[in-house]
Design a protein around this motif. Sequence first.
Motif: not given
Length: 310
Positions: A154-155, A180, A182-184
Amino acid sequence: MQEKISFTQEIKEELARNEYNENECKSLLAAYIKLNGTLRFSAHGEILTLKTENATIAKFIYSLIKKMFPDTVVSFSFVKVMKLYKATNYLVNITKGLNEVVEMLGLDFLNSKIPFQLHNKDEKVRAYLIGTFLASGSCNNPTTSNYHFEFALNDEEYAHSIIKLINKVKHVSLSFKVIKRRNKFVVYLKRSDEIGLFLAYMNASQSCSRFEEIRVSRDWFNSNNRLMNCDSYNLKKTIDIANKQIELINEIDKKLGIENISNQKVKTFCMVRVANPEFSYQEIATAMSEILDETISKSNVNHIVIKLKK
């Protein structure tokens, strides 16, 4: 009829069946909880919940927590959910003694750095990466059109912390990259030989052998160079010899542990052979020379095999 599990699940369940010492348990749990843990508050205080769709992993994590923290109150449950398909979520809840768990494992959900005490030994580095894979990893089935191994995080800063941790792995060169999606932030590996090495490094021996068997078969049919330079008899002979050596290595690994072999050349041979069953002695000698930064000959490899049998 039992549903066929994915290759990723095969790897994870094999890792969950392995034995781990106290140091390894701490690092593995810390990585898994860091990525999978959700804190929530109730009238009775904080509750830490760990969720997975794999019953074997849930039971494994539950047993580790009970083993490492006997005074904590931890429960195991499951709930049925409806997505695009029917699924079961398995929940491990820590309801009492959470402060002890957080303190002993050095957990900080807001900090992207990995506490030094969790990776100050080789065995801890391996265990932390195993915990990371159990929580967020996946590996394509080698029968598919492309090879791919990843940790989905996630970070971004934490993703780079994982890269730094991987770079501490001794005697294995791994070209993990971060992208990266999407959101990962995905830490991934594409080279098939390196994926095999990493599976062997995590002690997923059976999964590694299956991966390499399929990979060798695919590469054999897809590589004109191999078809031109090898005849099928010699390849079969090489693989038969390799399989016998891998059986021997797996037996030694069960009883002693490859990482406990004091002779560095023998240990390196084991890692290279398990990751590359199709390699001739000359190819093994070349790979070992690169890893150890010294000249290893075919004759040296032969002597190492004799030592391994003894």
